[in-house]
Design an enzyme around this catalytic site. Structure first.
Site, PDB file in Angstrom:
ATOM      1  N   TYR A 129      52.389  40.717  50.352  1.00 16.34           N
ATOM      2  CA  TYR A 129      51.693  40.968  48.155  1.00 16.34           C
ATOM      3  C   TYR A 129      50.498  41.100  48.319  1.00 16.34           C
ATOM      4  CZ  TYR A 129      55.407  39.234  45.425  1.00 16.34           C
ATOM      5  OH  TYR A 129      56.349  39.363  44.771  1.00 16.34           O
ATOM      6  N   ASN A 142      45.017  42.622  42.893  1.00 19.71           N
ATOM      7  CA  ASN A 142      45.395  41.692  43.637  1.00 19.71           C
ATOM      8  C   ASN A 142      47.197  42.346  44.852  1.00 19.71           C
ATOM      9  OD1 ASN A 142      45.460  39.136  43.538  1.00 19.71           O
ATOM     10  ND2 ASN A 142      47.564  39.237  42.240  1.00 19.71           N
ATOM     11  N   ARG A 143      47.221  43.336  45.401  1.00 21.87           N
ATOM     12  CA  ARG A 143      47.680  43.739  46.322  1.00 21.87           C
ATOM     13  C   ARG A 143      47.242  44.792  47.334  1.00 21.87           C
ATOM     14  NH1 ARG A 143      49.986  41.921  42.740  1.00 21.87           N
ATOM     15  NH2 ARG A 143      52.448  41.929  41.605  1.00 21.87           N
ATOM     16  N   TYR A 170      54.693  45.353  35.169  1.00 22.34           N
ATOM     17  CA  TYR A 170      55.080  45.970  36.137  1.00 22.34           C
ATOM     18  C   TYR A 170      56.476  46.831  35.741  1.00 22.34           C
ATOM     19  CZ  TYR A 170      53.823  41.578  38.297  1.00 22.34           C
ATOM     20  OH  TYR A 170      53.759  40.049  39.360  1.00 22.34           O
ATOM     21  N   THR A 210      47.835  39.386  48.069  1.00 23.47           N
ATOM     22  CA  THR A 210      46.891  39.212  47.053  1.00 23.47           C
ATOM     23  C   THR A 210      45.368  38.680  47.420  1.00 23.47           C
ATOM     24  OG1 THR A 210      47.122  36.612  47.333  1.00 23.47           O
ATOM     25  CG2 THR A 210      48.927  38.008  46.181  1.00 23.47           C
ATOM     26  N   GLU A 256      49.360  31.890  36.543  1.00 25.86           N
ATOM     27  CA  GLU A 256      50.114  32.609  35.487  1.00 25.86           C
ATOM     28  C   GLU A 256      50.199  31.600  34.720  1.00 25.86           C
ATOM     29  OE1 GLU A 256      50.636  36.256  35.403  1.00 25.86           O
ATOM     30  OE2 GLU A 256      51.220  35.442  37.176  1.00 25.86           O
ATOM     31  N   ARG A 277      43.507  36.237  46.185  1.00 29.30           N
ATOM     32  CA  ARG A 277      43.789  34.732  46.820  1.00 29.30           C
ATOM     33  C   ARG A 277      43.875  34.753  48.445  1.00 29.30           C
ATOM     34  NH1 ARG A 277      46.899  35.283  43.513  1.00 29.30           N
ATOM     35  NH2 ARG A 277      49.085  35.088  44.109  1.00 29.30           N
TER      36      ARG A 277
END
Length: 313
Positions: free
Chosen positions: A164, A70-71, A288, A166, A178, A168
């Site tokens: 980010y 996702n990054r 995180y 991402t 989320e 998406r």
């Protein structure tokens, strides 16, 4: 008669991603169910594709295999020459990009819903990447109104330096969903029900929009990221204090300059400081720790959307 609504193209293709992080099980569970029986996500005239994004991580019930999927949806990673030497998630990102992107491509997907869980006490959260997107502000307003009295928060991750990239983000309309709190590798029925309802209301909104319904101007409250805060650390880089009990589970609640933020083992309290009230999110998120993020500071603001209507009707 003149109308001041914004005409938007009809939505034709929607993807629902689960398992972008393989240990966030609500999205995995729902997507696997919808792959077997997708009746509840089908809407007339709309192609809705459920998809497991990181199957290897899902199989191992881990966040990722080599790096965070996702990054890495940036031009550098998506442009790398495909080879077995690339990290698994970079190869997977390229596959996903070819299947669902590129943004605004002829065959690409209009909307991607990416389903996530957090260990933080964030409840139902919608993640917005662009504060000027009338269509998504209208959709989020519809979802929030439909879920009421259950709260639904909007996290705006638009920021000049925090990028980010991402999963998406390859869609015209990227939507992060989320829901928490839920431990990694665990399924909770209440969290499952909330995520399922969020998707239902989102698809209903798209259906109404495609049918020609006009959505009048609206406003939503959002929490915009200011900065990420790391744990206090010693000279070896080890964590030297934990989230203070007064801050634990207080996502979205105001945190004032004098309020305690961290607590050391010898009982010393560290407060926020500064001169402004912030709203913490992703407080003590398990995933995180490796990113050196204890929580993110946000500020609360209002976004307005113009009236929208599908251009076909």
């Amino acid at each position: 008669m003149t109308s001041c609504h914004i005409a938007e193209e009809p939505i034709k293709k929607v993807a629902i991603f689960g398992g972008t992080h393989g240990n966030e099980l609500t999205g995995v569970f729902l997507v696997k169910h919808w792959l077997e029986n997708g009746a509840e996500i089908q809407r007339t005239g709309l192609e809705v594709k459920p998809f497991i994004t990181n199957p290897r991580a899902v199989k191992k019930c881990t966040r990722y295999i080599d790096c965070d999927l996702n990054r890495i949806f940036d031009l550098e990673n998506l442009g790398k020459k495909m080879s077995e030497d690339l990290p698994y998630e970079v190869r997977r990102a390229q596959e996903i990009y070819h299947l669902f992107g590129p943004k605004d491509g002829e065959d690409s997907y209009d909307i991607i819903f990416d389903l996530h869980n957090t260990t933080s006490n964030m409840g139902c959260t919608l993640i917005l990447e662009d504060s000027r997107n009338n269509f998504l502000i209208q959709m989020f307003h519809y979802i929030k109104t439909s879920l009421a009295p259950l709260p639904c928060y909007v996290y705006l991750i638009e920021h000049p330096s925090l990028k980010y990239a991402t999963t998406r983000s390859i869609a015209k309309y990227p939507v992060g969903i989320e829901v928490g709190p839920q431990p990694q590798g665990v399924l909770r029925a209440d969290i499952l029900d909330q995520m399922r309802k969020m998707i239902k209301h989102a698809l209903d909104f798209i259906h109404h929009f495609n049918e020609g319904k006009e959505f009048p101007p609206c406003a939503i409250e959002v929490y915009k990221i200011i900065e990420k805060v790391d744990y206090p650390r010693d000279e070896n880089g080890e964590i030297a204090a934990v989230i203070h009990p007064n801050l634990q589970d207080q996502d979205w609640k105001p945190l004032h300059p004098e309020d305690p933020m961290f607590l050391t083992l010898d009982g010393k309290t560290m407060s926020l400081g500064g001169d402004c009230t912030v709203y913490p999110v992703f407080v003590n998120e398990a995933a995180y720790y490796e990113k050196k993020e204890a929580f993110a500071k946000t500020t609360k603001l209002t976004l307005n959307a113009k009236s929208i209507r599908c251009s076909v009707h």
